[in-house]
Design a protein around this motif. Structure first.
Motif, PDB file in Angstrom:
ATOM      1  N   HIS A   1     -12.526   9.571  -3.476  1.00 52.02           N
ATOM      2  CA  HIS A   1     -11.869  10.629  -3.054  1.00 52.02           C
ATOM      3  C   HIS A   1     -12.536  11.961  -3.076  1.00 52.02           C
TER       4      HIS A   1
ATOM      5  N   VAL B   1       1.719  11.480   3.099  1.00 53.75           N
ATOM      6  CA  VAL B   1       0.608  11.022   2.442  1.00 53.75           C
ATOM      7  C   VAL B   1       0.294   9.400   2.621  1.00 53.75           C
ATOM      8  N   PRO B   2      -0.756   9.058   2.421  1.00 59.39           N
ATOM      9  CA  PRO B   2      -1.034   7.546   2.956  1.00 59.39           C
ATOM     10  C   PRO B   2      -0.231   6.681   1.874  1.00 59.39           C
ATOM     11  N   ARG B   3       0.088   7.434   0.789  1.00 56.98           N
ATOM     12  CA  ARG B   3       0.963   6.290  -0.160  1.00 56.98           C
ATOM     13  C   ARG B   3       1.798   7.073  -1.343  1.00 56.98           C
TER      14      ARG B   3
ATOM     15  N   HIS C   1      -5.440  11.393  -3.538  1.00 57.53           N
ATOM     16  CA  HIS C   1      -5.178  12.216  -2.475  1.00 57.53           C
ATOM     17  C   HIS C   1      -3.790  12.929  -2.833  1.00 57.53           C
TER      18      HIS C   1
ATOM     19  N   GLN D   1       0.772  -1.104  -0.029  1.00 59.39           N
ATOM     20  CA  GLN D   1      -0.089   0.055   0.129  1.00 59.39           C
ATOM     21  C   GLN D   1       0.903   1.281   0.151  1.00 59.39           C
ATOM     22  N   SER D   2       2.133   1.097   0.636  1.00 59.28           N
ATOM     23  CA  SER D   2       2.854   2.580   0.742  1.00 59.28           C
ATOM     24  C   SER D   2       3.466   2.919  -0.637  1.00 59.28           C
TER      25      SER D   2
ATOM     26  N   GLN E   1      -7.778   5.630  -4.035  1.00 62.36           N
ATOM     27  CA  GLN E   1      -7.996   6.931  -3.314  1.00 62.36           C
ATOM     28  C   GLN E   1      -6.869   7.496  -2.755  1.00 62.36           C
ATOM     29  N   ASN E   2      -5.805   6.899  -2.280  1.00 56.43           N
ATOM     30  CA  ASN E   2      -4.670   7.305  -1.686  1.00 56.43           C
ATOM     31  C   ASN E   2      -3.811   8.133  -2.695  1.00 56.43           C
ATOM     32  N   ASP E   3      -3.971   7.518  -3.965  1.00 57.22           N
ATOM     33  CA  ASP E   3      -3.110   8.291  -4.970  1.00 57.22           C
ATOM     34  C   ASP E   3      -3.782   9.687  -5.489  1.00 57.22           C
TER      35      ASP E   3
END
Length: 1552
Positions: free
Chosen positions: A782, A698-700, A913, A631-632, A909-911
């Motif tokens: 997002h 950031v989450p990722r 973000h 995920q990272s 979604q994290n991307d």
């Protein structure tokens, strides 16, 4: 005739007398003006002499290239499509042979104008005038020559190595093409449309505009459009022109020489007959003594001849430059500014150019100008501001175009042209979007390039096993837990021990990887040494359900860690892991046995298989660890994080990791101090939460989003089209397609409100396919959390669209166009779910999925009547503009294309973000400016998106300075722009009596004719001058457009013209070219070092040739990070790798190679360089990274700087290049590969290198070249040993270069001409004499091949009376060089011995001060101790002070005597009458003709008087020269123009 009388006669608007005429009355009063002219002319019945002139031209070595091809290259830089459109439009030039050059030129402009805006067309005219793309065309010509072209062939194709001149042979060549190797394609190649790897490559060599070209072009264009070949076009001119390219973009100065010591040859040379067109300068101002002759000629054409006489007389009466008194000099800067500011606005730049460029001849008349005190006061007020804002002092200059700082010392005109073009694209793009004037320039000043901030991932995750916790562990109980401790002062570099988790270090590792043990040991070292660092581990192992720790060591170690952590704690588990790795021997891998052995020893009562086996109870977090890693988005293992920020790959080396981590702790302490001091962080806050809440966490991490290489859509086109009519859409240009798509999108947003959303994401995918729906679904998730965003949807079908396979796409389109934003969003979210798609596939009705509040009737009506045009249009946009394959997904963020995404690539979604967080800053800045335009919200959102795409793609991110400071009512020249057009904002700050102003005035004049501009030129005058500020007359060669003769043919190129020159001063001509040009003087018999116009009939025509373009670079050894001193690099062709070579300096790892336009191969020289080193990587070259063969393309007049990293070969790690052994394992004479050598018969050359005397000398000007020939003769008369002379080529005259091969042949010596361009980073000298002194000492380590062990420097004005072999073989006792000390025996000169007192006496501390006329250098020792690098380093420091190093070549080695020791040579090696007494003369081995500061005796007289044999040598050489000249006249001895003498056994090398 004596002094003239001034007639204060008045006519209408013309005053003759002490004050300058500034304008001429509107009415024509011929009688008055005629009377004036007659009176003035009558009062001077005698005209002294004809007007004298000096002209300078600079041409290329290569033939003139067709302007049509140059124009095509200009368009190629605009974009690829325009290039091909232009080639299509001009494939056959319709003109016939009778057409004039003017017609040809206008044909090119007309055709190019179809694809260019008016501003770009003007810049094309300028580019053609500069011949900026001639080098590009010539590069292709050189590539074609390498093929080589087939015989009698004006166009030919190459298909994978097979060539043909016949288009009919194409099919045959294509049949087996893919079985042959693919050709090498260059970055500058023209490929139509874009490279498709599966197709064969056909390269066409031909000249656009010819019939032969057209036949091939039509065929290949159709083949390419049909998708059967890759069509590559390279220019090839079968019949090159007989003319050369006349260049511009350089400066020429005639510097007034000091005649304190007469250094002029007495040999008479005739001047040149100058071309009449050169003399007839049509200057529209032409101010002489206050008369504006340009205006007078316009107003009174009928008295042209009388005006010419008057002008001629005024020129001659004022041009003789008597020195000014000191009180007259004081105010010259302000007085010149006053003259410029008093001129009419339209003429001010011309007046400025005239006064500054001809300042020495104008100075006397300027002294009569009165300076307005208000103007002076305003200048001084401005100067305060300039100093505070720009760091400019009085007399300094600066130039800003649209706020960008242009340094004309560093940036050549070709770089400035690029900048103008880029600015024009930006401004015209904004103008096309309806933004004008001040608003346009406000937007330009925004820096929209994302800040270079690093992003990190959130480390608040249960997958991380924390080994320690500074805030709770007893180990740290004695530390203070108050964050205010950060503010307590400590010694520099001390790490504060505070009981807070400020510094967090996380390792993500695969336990079975070989790098893991070392990384964990480093982490343990941090822990045991009480470094305030919290340590966390993430074990990334197999996450499948069937993973078995009894088979997989990684899983076993993971479970063992969990077991010990449960039994004891994480710290003990960490220690157990360390001891397990302790059992792994070097070269082994982690095995199950190592883990079992450790557990059985430490926990003997436990069943190990139950811990490690498939049913282990210690398996928690295994899947979560793998998921956290995936995920990272952090890339390949291992990974180290500091506060979430990833370390770079090369920092993970254990030694490096320790250092880098400590640096990060120290660097971040400063940040924490700041936030504590500002009160943003206190004791009550959770430190980790504070760090993780920063915007850069950031989450990722997604490298695709963070990549610095970004591609943008062109959204600036005018948008009138939509996507509803595919038959129309299909024929739009790519930028029009983008505009049409943008025009027709309906957007989704978080709320349905009137709000300017700065970010627009276009989601591109096949929404009837799971992958497209997944991307859509993630973007909608997002969207719920973002108020800054709106989302548009573009369908990219993966198969041919039908009603059946586009249900979801049509439903989305219908919903967007019929429903409110909220209802559409909810409905589309439903459609994006897989269960909906499944139900639809099984036949469910779309209306079943309608959401509450929807207008079902409107939706159903549109859905059922919708045709496929919009999908076909979207598909065409995706394929042609975004370059996607069917079904490929991408995200477009404010015009930036993030993609295409790979089939299985996660983009969640994290991307989204992360994408928003890096794009929002620039978008918000733009939004703030757009809001001021007060336009409707939807339009404003579109505008923000389009402006962002434009600025981000075209702007380079350089800082722009806001120059809206003040108007400058009295002290600035102002030109206002034309209304309703884009204009450049140009601000210049200058002192009109400086070198900068001489060049700047010409540049601004040309710029004013090229572009619309708002110009302000602020005067930055120097007060209280004590010496003449400008001692040279200057011309800057540059024209806004190509000029023609009256007959319509091209005028003979740009020329530097010095007309009406004063005849009494002695001038030296200096040419100032761009940094990367190496030019040489050709075809002039006149001494350009000593131009004395009084003795010349006609004038002087100086011709220069661009001999080489410079390839510069920096080279480092990757292992040490240091430059590999002494490494030799060569440049050549595939056939011959070693045409030119060079040596890498230690200063910045700098090297330079000389070449001409073309594609060249760069490699390490055969011998020790290639044996010890290999090329590791390269940057700025034409080859892809990682290739061994380095191709460098020189295709521009601009500077080319590359970076090369090298690495020692594994078995040569302990070897040094500059060893004490044989410096190069080649024989000395092999160094001749650098050029050609000659002289004695070939068999006599097979000598040991010890048997050659190498002598280096420099000379400039005919007198010193005469001395040089005599010095050479005196050397040869006194030795039996073979001699090789090395001359600095940079300043030798054409006469000398032509004569030297014949002299070498007659007297049997070798010679070579060496060249080195003064590096741009080394402080530049401006005086020619000081430059030559610099060359004597600063580049000794790189001028000669490594094979030359010892070199003697002998001044040109020396006469040798002994065998120099003796000096060469003298023991220098470990010193790198030996010099002779100054004589002390002539007592009457004691008052002139400056080294006996003051600075030198103190510095030398009893050592001798040495003379630089003769010295011997042990080059091996010199290089080994890096003497050259030390000398350059010291020079760089000292030379910034204009008062230091007054005798540069002599003062520098004497100044460095403590760092680079000098061996004092015996005194008899150099005798000079100035310093040595007569008694010592009889022992003298060389006699130097030193200047005598007491008598100032001219050199020639001194030579004849002091050295009896000098005249014999002189006569002998003169007689030989006469024979040579007579032979040349009779064409008996065709002279060869080469760098070294030639013998029949040597093959001349290919000139690059």
């Amino acid at each position: 005739m004596g002094k003239s009388t001034v007639f204060p006669i008045e006519t209408r608007g013309v005053e003759v007398g002490g004050t300058a005429v500034q304008d001429v009355g509107a009415e024509k009063h011929n009688t008055g003006i005629l009377a004036t002219v007659a009176l003035v002319c009558l009062s001077f019945s005698i005209v002294n002499a004809d007007s004298k002139a000096v002209t300078t031209t600079l041409t290329t070595k290569w033939p003139s290239t067709p302007l049509l091809l140059e124009a095509s290259e200009f368009l190629a830089e605009e974009n690829k499509a325009k290039f091909w459109d232009f080639v299509d439009a001009t494939q056959i030039h319709p003109g016939n042979h009778e057409d004039t050059d003017t017609a040809y030129y206008h044909y090119i402009l007309q055709k190019a104008g179809e694809f260019l805006t008016p501003v770009q067309t003007n810049l094309l005219k300028f580019a053609l005038s500069l011949r900026a793309y001639s080098a590009t065309v010539q590069t292709f010509q050189q590539i074609a020559a390498e093929e080589p072209p087939p015989e009698d062939c004006s166009a030919f194709i190459n298909v994978h190595g097979e060539k043909s001149c016949n288009p009919d042979h194409l099919e045959v060549l294509l049949q087996s093409a893919l079985e042959r190797p693919k050709p090498y394609l260059f970055k500058g190649d023209h490929v139509e449309p874009s490279l498709r790897t599966e197709l064969p490559v056909v390269i066409l060599y031909g000249e656009v505009g010819t019939k032969e070209f057209s036949r091939f072009h039509k065929l290949l264009r159709s083949k390419s459009d049909a998708g059967s070949v890759n069509y590559v076009l390279r220019h090839y001119i079968a019949n090159p022109s007989g003319e050369k390219v006349f260049l511009s973009g350089y400066g020429v100065e005639l510097a007034i020489k000091s005649t304190e010591y007469k250094a002029k040859d007495d040999t008479q040379v005739t001047g040149s007959e100058l071309n009449a067109t050169v003399m007839n300068e049509n200057d529209p101002v032409d101010e002489v003594q206050g008369f504006l002759f340009g205006k007078l000629k316009q107003l009174y054409p009928e008295i042209q001849e009388q005006l010419k006489e008057l002008r001629k007389h005024l020129v001659e009466s004022t041009n003789e430059m008597a020195p000014l008194k000191v009180w007259q000099l004081q105010d010259l800067s302000f007085q010149t500014a006053a003259r410029i500011l008093a001129a009419p606005t339209n003429d001010a730049l011309m007046v400025m150019r005239d006064l500054s460029q001809n300042f020495p001849t104008k100075a006397r008349s300027i002294t009569r100008t009165v300076v307005n005190s208000d103007m002076r006061k305003e200048v001084e007020e401005h100067q305060q501001y300039f100093k505070e804002t720009f760091g400019l002092h009085p007399g300094d200059s600066a130039l800003f175009i649209n706020g960008l700082n242009i340094d004309l010392d560093v940036q050549d005109i070709f770089s400035v042209l690029d900048l103008l073009r880029n600015e024009a694209r930006l401004m015209e793009g904004l103008h096309d979007l309806g933004i004008q004037g001040d608003e346009l320039h406000d937007l330009l000043k925004l820096n929209v390039q994302p800040a270079d901030s690093d992003y990190g991932v959130d480390i608040r995750n249960p997958a991380i096993y924390w080994i320690n916790n500074l805030e709770t562990d007893s180990k740290y109980s004695t530390w203070s837990s108050n964050v205010q401790e950060l503010l307590r002062p400590t010694f520099l570099g001390v790490i504060r021990q505070i009981r807070k988790n400020f510094h967090n270090f996380v390792l993500l590792v695969d336990p079975s990887d070989e790098s893991t043990p070392e990384l964990l040991k480093t982490a343990e070292m941090f822990y045991t040494n009480d470094i305030p660092l919290r340590i966390g581990l993430v074990f990334v192992v197999d996450d499948s359900d069937e993973a078995d720790g009894l088979k997989d060591p990684g899983v076993a170690l993971f479970r063992a860690f969990n077991f010990v952590a449960d039994e004891l704690d994480n710290m003990n588990a960490f220690q157990t892991i360390i001891s397990i790795y302790g059992k792994v021997k070097e070269g082994e891998k982690l095995a199950i046995e190592h883990i079992i052995a450790t557990l059985e020893k430490d926990f003997s009562n436990v069943e190990v298989s139950s811990i490690l086996g498939a049913d282990s109870a210690f398996d928690r977090n295994r899947k979560e660890c793998k998921e956290y890693y995936k995920q990272s988005g952090l890339g390949s293992l291992p990974i180290a994080l500091y506060n979430g920020m990833p370390f770079q790959r090369e920092q993970l080396d254990p030694d490096e990791l320790e250092t880098v981590t400590m640096h990060k702790i120290l660097d971040n302490t400063a940040y924490f101090q700041k936030v504590v001091y500002l009160g943003e962080l206190n004791n009550d806050q959770d430190i980790l939460d504070f760090i993780m809440n920063q915007p850069t966490i950031v989450p990722r991490i997604n490298s695709r989003i963070l990549s610095s290489e970004r591609e943008y859509l062109d959204l600036a086109a005018d948008a009138h089209d939509g996507v509803d009519d595919y038959s129309h859409f299909a024929f739009l240009k790519s930028e029009e397609k983008s505009a049409a798509v943008a025009n027709s999108i309906s957007y989704l947003s978080k709320r349905d409100d009137k709000y300017i959303r700065p970010l627009t994401f276009w989601i591109v995918g096949d929404f009837d396919d799971p992958s497209g729906r997944q991307l859509l679904y993630e973007s909608l998730k997002h969207l719920k959390s973002s108020s800054n965003l709106r989302i548009g949807l573009i369908n990219n079908p993966s198969r041919e669209p039908t009603q059946k396979n586009t249900v979801v796409a049509r439903a989305i389109w219908a919903a967007l166009n019929t429903q409110s934003v909220n209802n559409a969003k909810n409905f589309i979210t439903k459609l994006a779910k897989e269960e909906t798609a499944k139900a639809l596939a099984e036949g469910a009705d779309i209306i079943e999925f309608a959401v509450g509040g929807m207008d079902n009737d409107a939706f159903k009506k549109m859905f059922e009547t919708l045709n496929l045009d919009f999908i076909l249009s979207h598909s065409s946009f995706c394929k042609d503009v975004v370059k996607l394959k069917g079904g490929q997904r991408t995200v477009i963020s404010n015009g930036r294309i993030v993609g295409p995404l790979e089939e299985d690539e996660i983009f969640n979604q994290n991307d989204f973000h992360l994408l928003e967080s890096i794009a929002i800053e620039a978008a918000e800045k733009i939004k703030a400016k757009i809001r001021m335009l007060a336009v409707e919200e939807d339009f404003a959102c579109d505008l923000v998106m389009k402006v962002d795409a434009l600025l981000s793609s075209k702007s380079k991110g350089e800082a722009r300075i806001d120059l809206q400071f003040f108007e400058g009512q009295l002290s600035a020249v102002k030109l206002r722009p034309k209304e309703e057009q884009v204009y450049f904002e140009v601000v210049a700050i200058t002192d009109p009596v400086t070198r900068d102003a001489q060049r700047l005035s010409s540049f601004l004049l040309v710029l004013s004719q090229l572009v619309n501009m708002n110009l302000r030129v602020f005067m930055n005058c120097q007060p209280k001058l004590s010496e003449m500020p400008l001692k040279s007359i200057y011309r800057y060669v540059m024209e806004p457009e190509i000029t023609f003769t009256a007959a319509g043919s091209f005028a003979s190129g740009p020329v530097a013209k010095f007309l009406d020159m004063p005849q009494s001063p002695l001038f030296t001509l200096i040419i100032n070219t761009p940094e990367s040009w190496m030019v040489e003087s050709v075809h002039t018999s006149y001494d350009l070092d000593n131009i004395y116009l009084k003795e010349i009939d006609g004038g002087v025509a100086a011709e220069y040739e661009l001999e080489y373009l410079l390839l510069e670079g920096h080279c480092y050894d990757v292992s040490t990070g240091q430059p590999p001193r002494g490494l030799q690099i060569t440049l050549g062709t595939n056939a011959n790798h070693e045409i030119v070579d060079t040596i890498v300096m230690a200063n910045l790892g700098y090297f330079q190679l000389k070449a001409n336009p073309g594609a060249w191969v760069l490699s390490l020289r055969k011998g020790r360089s290639e044996d010890i080193y290999k090329i590791y990587s390269h940057d700025g070259t034409d080859s892809p990274a990682g290739t061994d063969e380095v191709t460098v393309v020189l295709n521009s007049f601009k500077s080319k700087i590359i970076k090369v990293k090298v690495q020692k070969k594994a078995d040569k790690m302990n070897e040094e290049l500059l060893s004490d052994g044989n410096a190069e394992n080649e024989g000395f004479w092999e160094s001749i590969k650098r050029g050609l050598t000659g002289g004695p018969k070939p068999e006599e050359l097979k000598l040991d290198k010890e048997d050659v005397i190498n002598i280096f000398s420099v000379a400039s000007g005919h007198l010193y070249e005469r001395f040089l020939r005599i010095m050479m003769l005196s050397v040869l008369k006194h030795t039996e040993t073979p001699v090789k002379f090395w001359f600095l080529k940079n300043y030798l005259s054409p006469t000398f270069k032509e004569f030297i091969p014949h002299m070498a042949k007659k007297y049997g010596f070798q010679y070579e001409l060496v060249q080195y361009k003064w590096p741009r980073w080394l402080h530049q000298q401006t005086e020619k004499q000081r430059i030559i002194w610099g060359y004597k000492i600063l580049f000794l380590d790189v001028l000669f091949p490594l094979a030359v062990d010892k070199i003697l420097f002998v001044d040109a004005d020396q006469i040798v009376r002994a065998d120099l072999k003796e000096l060469r073989d003298l023991d220098l006792e470990g010193a790198p060089y030996g010099y002779t000390p100054f004589c002390e025996s002539r007592k009457e000169m004691d008052g002139y011995r400056f080294w006996r007192s003051g600075y030198w006496a103190n510095h030398l501390q009893g050592r001798k001060y040495h003379i630089s006329a003769l010295y011997v250098v042990d080059l091996k020792k010199f290089r080994k101790i890096a003497a050259g690098d030390r000398l350059r380093g010291q020079y760089q420091g000292l030379s910034q002070d204009p008062n230091s190093l007054s005798n540069l070549d002599q003062d520098l080695p004497n100044n460095m005597i403590h760092q680079v020791p000098i061996k004092s040579l015996p005194q008899h090696w150099l005798w000079c009458e100035t310093w040595c007494d007569e008694a010592s003369k009889k022992r003298a081995k060389t006699i130097d003709l030193c200047n005598n500061p007491m008598t100032k005796e001219p050199k020639l007289e001194a030579a004849v008087r002091i050295v009896p044999e000098w005249q014999d040598y002189d006569q002998e050489l003169k007689q030989f020269q006469r024979m040579f000249q007579e032979g040349k006249m009779n064409e008996l001895t065709p002279a060869r123009k080469e760098d070294v003498t030639s013998t029949k056994d040597h093959v001349p090398h290919v000139e690059l």
